[in-house]
Design an enzyme around this catalytic site. Sequence first.
Site, PDB file in Angstrom:
ATOM      1  N   GLU A  38      22.859 -22.824  -1.478  1.00  0.00           N
ATOM      2  CA  GLU A  38      24.072 -22.298  -2.416  1.00  0.00           C
ATOM      3  C   GLU A  38      23.640 -20.927  -3.117  1.00  0.00           C
ATOM      4  O   GLU A  38      23.183 -21.671  -4.674  1.00  0.00           O
ATOM      5  CB  GLU A  38      24.986 -23.591  -3.172  1.00  0.00           C
ATOM      6  CG  GLU A  38      26.059 -24.442  -1.879  1.00  0.00           C
ATOM      7  CD  GLU A  38      27.426 -25.118  -3.151  1.00  0.00           C
ATOM      8  OE1 GLU A  38      28.393 -24.636  -2.478  1.00  0.00           O
ATOM      9  OE2 GLU A  38      26.517 -25.615  -3.511  1.00  0.00           O
ATOM     10  N   GLY A  44      34.244 -24.775  -1.938  1.00  0.00           N
ATOM     11  CA  GLY A  44      34.666 -25.007  -3.306  1.00  0.00           C
ATOM     12  C   GLY A  44      35.982 -24.951  -3.131  1.00  0.00           C
ATOM     13  O   GLY A  44      37.071 -25.150  -2.218  1.00  0.00           O
ATOM     14  N   GLY A  45      36.194 -23.415  -3.866  1.00  0.00           N
ATOM     15  CA  GLY A  45      37.873 -22.739  -3.392  1.00  0.00           C
ATOM     16  C   GLY A  45      38.553 -23.089  -2.227  1.00  0.00           C
ATOM     17  O   GLY A  45      39.703 -23.134  -2.153  1.00  0.00           O
ATOM     18  N   HIS A  85      24.488 -29.957  -8.117  1.00  0.00           N
ATOM     19  CA  HIS A  85      25.745 -28.319  -7.919  1.00  0.00           C
ATOM     20  C   HIS A  85      24.739 -27.645  -9.179  1.00  0.00           C
ATOM     21  O   HIS A  85      24.861 -28.242 -10.536  1.00  0.00           O
ATOM     22  CB  HIS A  85      27.238 -28.299  -8.513  1.00  0.00           C
ATOM     23  CG  HIS A  85      27.972 -28.051  -7.710  1.00  0.00           C
ATOM     24  ND1 HIS A  85      27.944 -27.148  -8.334  1.00  0.00           N
ATOM     25  CD2 HIS A  85      28.345 -27.523  -6.599  1.00  0.00           C
ATOM     26  CE1 HIS A  85      29.037 -26.130  -7.944  1.00  0.00           C
ATOM     27  NE2 HIS A  85      28.683 -25.995  -6.998  1.00  0.00           N
ATOM     28  N   GLY A 111      32.587 -18.859  -5.975  1.00  0.00           N
ATOM     29  CA  GLY A 111      32.900 -18.650  -6.392  1.00  0.00           C
ATOM     30  C   GLY A 111      33.492 -17.041  -6.479  1.00  0.00           C
ATOM     31  O   GLY A 111      34.497 -16.408  -6.893  1.00  0.00           O
ATOM     32  N   ASN A 134      34.017 -29.913  -2.289  1.00  0.00           N
ATOM     33  CA  ASN A 134      33.848 -29.913  -3.622  1.00  0.00           C
ATOM     34  C   ASN A 134      34.918 -29.278  -3.925  1.00  0.00           C
ATOM     35  O   ASN A 134      35.837 -28.376  -4.553  1.00  0.00           O
ATOM     36  CB  ASN A 134      32.661 -29.144  -3.551  1.00  0.00           C
ATOM     37  CG  ASN A 134      32.168 -29.113  -5.507  1.00  0.00           C
ATOM     38  OD1 ASN A 134      33.180 -29.883  -5.663  1.00  0.00           O
ATOM     39  ND2 ASN A 134      31.824 -28.492  -5.467  1.00  0.00           N
ATOM     40  N   TRP A 135      36.087 -30.408  -4.464  1.00  0.00           N
ATOM     41  CA  TRP A 135      36.873 -29.470  -5.572  1.00  0.00           C
ATOM     42  C   TRP A 135      36.302 -29.642  -7.470  1.00  0.00           C
ATOM     43  O   TRP A 135      37.994 -29.550  -7.555  1.00  0.00           O
ATOM     44  CB  TRP A 135      38.240 -31.232  -5.354  1.00  0.00           C
ATOM     45  CG  TRP A 135      38.538 -31.156  -3.223  1.00  0.00           C
ATOM     46  CD1 TRP A 135      38.610 -31.063  -2.489  1.00  0.00           C
ATOM     47  CD2 TRP A 135      39.532 -32.545  -3.595  1.00  0.00           C
ATOM     48  NE1 TRP A 135      39.363 -31.209  -1.953  1.00  0.00           N
ATOM     49  CE2 TRP A 135      40.110 -32.589  -1.913  1.00  0.00           C
ATOM     50  CE3 TRP A 135      40.388 -33.359  -4.064  1.00  0.00           C
ATOM     51  CZ2 TRP A 135      40.883 -33.593  -1.181  1.00  0.00           C
ATOM     52  CZ3 TRP A 135      41.116 -33.918  -3.264  1.00  0.00           C
ATOM     53  CH2 TRP A 135      41.279 -33.622  -1.755  1.00  0.00           C
ATOM     54  N   LYS A 136      35.406 -29.646  -7.613  1.00  0.00           N
ATOM     55  CA  LYS A 136      35.599 -29.667  -8.598  1.00  0.00           C
ATOM     56  C   LYS A 136      36.571 -31.085  -9.672  1.00  0.00           C
ATOM     57  O   LYS A 136      36.817 -31.230  -9.106  1.00  0.00           O
ATOM     58  CB  LYS A 136      35.234 -28.496  -9.125  1.00  0.00           C
ATOM     59  CG  LYS A 136      34.086 -27.462  -7.959  1.00  0.00           C
ATOM     60  CD  LYS A 136      33.867 -26.014  -8.251  1.00  0.00           C
ATOM     61  CE  LYS A 136      33.205 -25.782  -6.922  1.00  0.00           C
ATOM     62  NZ  LYS A 136      32.514 -24.711  -7.274  1.00  0.00           N
TER      63      LYS A 136
HETATM   64  P1  PGA Z   1      33.245 -21.422  -3.601  1.00  0.00           P
HETATM   65  O1  PGA Z   1      31.821 -22.994  -4.113  1.00  0.00           O
HETATM   66  O2  PGA Z   1      33.737 -22.042  -1.972  1.00  0.00           O
HETATM   67  O3  PGA Z   1      34.871 -21.527  -3.831  1.00  0.00           O
HETATM   68  O4  PGA Z   1      32.251 -20.576  -3.539  1.00  0.00           O
HETATM   69  C1  PGA Z   1      30.976 -23.360  -3.214  1.00  0.00           C
HETATM   70  C2  PGA Z   1      30.484 -24.587  -3.680  1.00  0.00           C
HETATM   71  O5  PGA Z   1      30.509 -24.348  -5.767  1.00  0.00           O
HETATM   72  O6  PGA Z   1      30.102 -25.906  -3.421  1.00  0.00           O
END
Ligand code: PGA
Length: 259
Positions: free
Chosen positions: A170, A238-239, A98, A176, A8-10
């Site tokens: 999640e 994410g990250g 999300h 994050g 997930n590149w947000k």
């Molecule tokens: P993260 O994010 O891996 O940076 O904790 C996960 C997500 O938001 O799906």
Amino acid sequence: MTTYLIGNWKMQLNESESEALAKEVVRLWAGQGEGKPDAAVVICPSHMALEECAKAVKGMPVALGGQDVFWEDKGAFTGEISPKTLKELGCDYCIVGHSERRQHLGETDEMVNKKTLALLRHNITPIICVGETMEERSAGRRDAVVIAQVRAALAGVKPVGSQKLIVAYEPRWVIGTGKAVSPEDAAEMHHLILGTLHEMLSSDIVEDRCAIIYGGAVDAKNLAGFLAMDVIRGALVGGASLKPQEFAAMAEITADAKK
Ligand code: PGA
């Protein structure tokens, strides 16, 4: 059974950065991925980068996903993106509900449900995110909150034909932070979600068409621990998905996890 690694590149990258990352993921993963069809490696760029990323992954063992969708195919819905458009752009997956959308944009369980139904209509696999806040966990409401989110998201949902769905557990307070929950903690929640799916859908639908994955501070170091749990079928990342070397290493770990 398919195991999933979903990035997930947000809203982290612009169009050219997204295109470059997609190409790099493809370059690093293409050779290995072809011989490992049980791993679904998915990237979810922002909407404006979907077209370029679709070109980068075409014919490669990397699939494309949206980060959100609207529930109507067409109409006066300013700023929204249609599931039909996502499909035309080459998306086979789309994240819905999300926690960042629930938190910052007021996304409700009812909206998540409508989006889920719309995606299935277009044969796009919804990645339905559920998870409790720290406040809810501390108040002993973790299980009730997550069960209610799953029940609401799946009201009236019954995947048929080639439709599939993914539920991503999640914990909201983990996203994050770089500090994941333990695999045992995640697996406990996965069992709870699996039980809820069984209450709502027939066993063959749950077994053939549903997968539950974990998200929240997953990286190349902790991924194998999560995948070692039978009930955890993959990760939403994410990250770490923004670092191509690390993401490719995670794809390898995902492909090697025997499910
Ligand atoms: P993260 O994010 O891996 O940076 O904790 C996960 C997500 O938001 O799906």
